[in-house]
Scaffold this active site. Structure first.
Site, PDB file in Angstrom:
ATOM      1  N   LYS A 276       0.829  -1.208   0.000  1.00  0.00           N
ATOM      2  CA  LYS A 276       0.000   0.000   0.000  1.00  0.00           C
ATOM      3  C   LYS A 276       0.865   1.260   0.000  1.00  0.00           C
ATOM      4  O   LYS A 276       0.617   2.199  -0.762  1.00  0.00           O
ATOM      5  CB  LYS A 276      -0.963  -0.041   1.202  1.00  0.00           C
ATOM      6  CG  LYS A 276      -2.009  -1.144   1.044  1.00  0.00           C
ATOM      7  CD  LYS A 276      -2.846  -1.415   2.289  1.00  0.00           C
ATOM      8  CE  LYS A 276      -3.660  -2.695   2.048  1.00  0.00           C
ATOM      9  NZ  LYS A 276      -4.607  -2.990   3.135  1.00  0.00           N
TER      10      LYS A 276
ATOM     11  N   GLN B  37      -4.795  -1.656   9.163  1.00  0.00           N
ATOM     12  CA  GLN B  37      -4.635  -2.981   8.570  1.00  0.00           C
ATOM     13  C   GLN B  37      -5.289  -4.042   9.463  1.00  0.00           C
ATOM     14  O   GLN B  37      -5.039  -4.084  10.664  1.00  0.00           O
ATOM     15  CB  GLN B  37      -3.138  -3.283   8.377  1.00  0.00           C
ATOM     16  CG  GLN B  37      -2.861  -4.606   7.700  1.00  0.00           C
ATOM     17  CD  GLN B  37      -3.389  -4.660   6.262  1.00  0.00           C
ATOM     18  OE1 GLN B  37      -3.289  -3.681   5.517  1.00  0.00           O
ATOM     19  NE2 GLN B  37      -3.969  -5.781   5.875  1.00  0.00           N
TER      20      GLN B  37
ATOM     21  N   ASP C 201     -11.022   2.494   3.317  1.00  0.00           N
ATOM     22  CA  ASP C 201     -11.414   1.092   3.112  1.00  0.00           C
ATOM     23  C   ASP C 201     -12.926   0.943   2.900  1.00  0.00           C
ATOM     24  O   ASP C 201     -13.383  -0.106   2.448  1.00  0.00           O
ATOM     25  CB  ASP C 201     -10.985   0.244   4.319  1.00  0.00           C
ATOM     26  CG  ASP C 201      -9.669  -0.489   4.107  1.00  0.00           C
ATOM     27  OD1 ASP C 201      -9.304  -0.707   2.935  1.00  0.00           O
ATOM     28  OD2 ASP C 201      -9.027  -0.853   5.112  1.00  0.00           O
TER      29      ASP C 201
HETATM   30  C1  BQF Z   1      -0.788  -9.909  -6.090  1.00  0.00           C
HETATM   31  C2  BQF Z   1      -5.599  -9.391   2.054  1.00  0.00           C
HETATM   32  C3  BQF Z   1      -6.473 -11.458   2.889  1.00  0.00           C
HETATM   33  C4  BQF Z   1      -6.643 -10.894   4.149  1.00  0.00           C
HETATM   34  C5  BQF Z   1      -6.299  -9.573   4.374  1.00  0.00           C
HETATM   35  C6  BQF Z   1      -0.993  -7.793  -4.794  1.00  0.00           C
HETATM   36  C7  BQF Z   1      -1.837  -7.784  -2.540  1.00  0.00           C
HETATM   37  C8  BQF Z   1      -1.948  -9.160  -2.594  1.00  0.00           C
HETATM   38  C9  BQF Z   1      -1.597  -9.847  -3.746  1.00  0.00           C
HETATM   39  C10 BQF Z   1      -2.218  -7.035  -1.330  1.00  0.00           C
HETATM   40  C11 BQF Z   1      -5.010  -8.563   1.019  1.00  0.00           C
HETATM   41  C12 BQF Z   1      -4.815  -9.110  -0.367  1.00  0.00           C
HETATM   42  C13 BQF Z   1      -4.607  -7.275   1.328  1.00  0.00           C
HETATM   43  C14 BQF Z   1      -1.120  -9.173  -4.840  1.00  0.00           C
HETATM   44  C15 BQF Z   1      -3.911  -6.403   0.334  1.00  0.00           C
HETATM   45  C16 BQF Z   1      -4.510  -8.014  -1.353  1.00  0.00           C
HETATM   46  O1  BQF Z   1       0.138  -9.510  -6.784  1.00  0.00           O
HETATM   47  O2  BQF Z   1      -1.503 -10.869  -6.395  1.00  0.00           O
HETATM   48  C17 BQF Z   1      -1.360  -7.103  -3.650  1.00  0.00           C
HETATM   49  O3  BQF Z   1      -1.406  -6.303  -0.801  1.00  0.00           O
HETATM   50  N1  BQF Z   1      -3.494  -7.134  -0.820  1.00  0.00           N
HETATM   51  C18 BQF Z   1      -4.842  -6.781   2.642  1.00  0.00           C
HETATM   52  O4  BQF Z   1      -4.519  -5.636   2.945  1.00  0.00           O
HETATM   53  O5  BQF Z   1      -5.414  -7.547   3.559  1.00  0.00           O
HETATM   54  C19 BQF Z   1      -5.770  -8.837   3.337  1.00  0.00           C
HETATM   55  C20 BQF Z   1      -5.962 -10.717   1.858  1.00  0.00           C
END
Ligand code: BQF
Length: 281
Positions: free
Chosen positions: A53, A97, A120
């Site tokens: 992020k 987060q 969010d």
């Molecule tokens: C990619 C998330 C489950 C629980 C809480 C790029 C992200 C992930 C994958 C990422 C996720 C999943 C995020 C890829 C944020 C997505 O290249 O495939 C980016 O940073 N995410 C989160 O903040 O909390 C989660 C999944």
């Protein structure tokens, strides 16, 4: 063989659009949008997500702040930190987060964020506005899913959309967004009697369960659009989604990969939401 929906490329195009907007916003309003990300504790997956992020914020050229708080931070301290950021006129977006340590109430923390800084879209007032059909901040991952479905060029209107999973973060809001696009929407979950009977009818299938291989090739209608929101680690420690990609890509018309599908779109939509919050203020 299905067409692969390239979330990485689509998200990059969105981030580049945002990147082009920042100098215009700065010229017009005298400052850049600013996103503040708070992480409590050391969850390794969360560390990666917050880094993604902040990196994206840097890429698009907006301001960002990363606040790292220790695992033992009392709930009251986190709430006080949020109050301070709410009152800070330089901060446009506040993101806490998830998940939070068990001694902290996620609902209390989310609802402490000023609703116009809730990038969010998890604040109870934003959720209410979403379901009523008022203007609101739309949660990033569901917004990214709709964007990916639209990128295929299929017309969502009148299609049967089956959402597997009913979380507040993905399942429920993505179902509402599909409804807004005039899909006929079914939400399936762990107590659904015959999941396969439903998924076999789906023109659009969104899977957000958090478990490997929830959807296999025998459960998918030929030609369907399959959006895999899952983010799991398999036995070999490799990232994988909720959908058996190898099998389902033989049947589906369109499918998102993991990684490189929904994940990068979540981050791109966060950049867009930060701009929206900036413009709200
Ligand atoms: C990619 C998330 C489950 C629980 C809480 C790029 C992200 C992930 C994958 C990422 C996720 C999943 C995020 C890829 C944020 C997505 O290249 O495939 C980016 O940073 N995410 C989160 O903040 O909390 C989660 C999944």
């Amino acid at each position: 063989m299905a067409n692969i929906i390239d979330g990485k490329a689509i998200s990059l195009a969105i981030k580049d659009e945002v990147k082009a907007q920042i100098p215009e916003l700065e010229a017009k309003y005298g400052r850049k949008p600013c996103l503040c990300v708070i992480i409590v504790g050391e969850n390794p997956a969360s560390q990666v997500y917050v880094r993604n992020k902040v990196k994206a914020a840097e890429y698009v050229g907006m301001k960002s702040m990363l606040l790292r708080l220790p695992e033992e931070t009392p709930e009251a301290d986190l709430l006080a930190t949020i109050q301070k950021l709410n009152a800070d006129s330089e901060v446009d977006g506040i993101l806490v987060q998830l998940p939070l340590p068990k001694h902290i109430s996620e609902d209390k923390v989310i609802d402490a964020i000023a609703k116009e800084k809730d990038v969010d879209g998890f604040h109870v007032l934003n959720v209410g506005s979403l379901w009523i059909g008022d203007k609101c901040i739309v949660p990033c991952t569901p917004k990214g899913c709709i964007h990916l479905i639209k990128s295929t060029g299929i017309d969502i209107k009148g299609k049967l959309a089956v959402v597997v999973g009913r979380s507040n973060i993905v399942g429920k809001p993505v179902a509402k967004l599909l409804l807004d696009e005039n899909a006929t929407v079914v939400i399936a979950h762990s107590r659904t009697a015959d999941l396969k009977a439903l998924t076999l009818q789906a023109d659009i299938l969104v899977v957000a369960v958090g478990k490997e291989n929830v959807v296999t090739a025998d459960m998918v209608k030929p030609g369907a659009v399959v959006i895999d929101v899952g983010m799991n680690r398999n036995a070999e420690g490799k990232l994988c989604g909720d959908v058996d990609f190898a099998g389902v890509s033989e049947v589906a018309g369109w499918i998102t990969p993991v990684p490189g599908g929904v994940g990068p779109m979540t981050i791109a939509m966060l950049m867009k939401n930060t701009i929206e919050c900036f413009l709200l203020r």
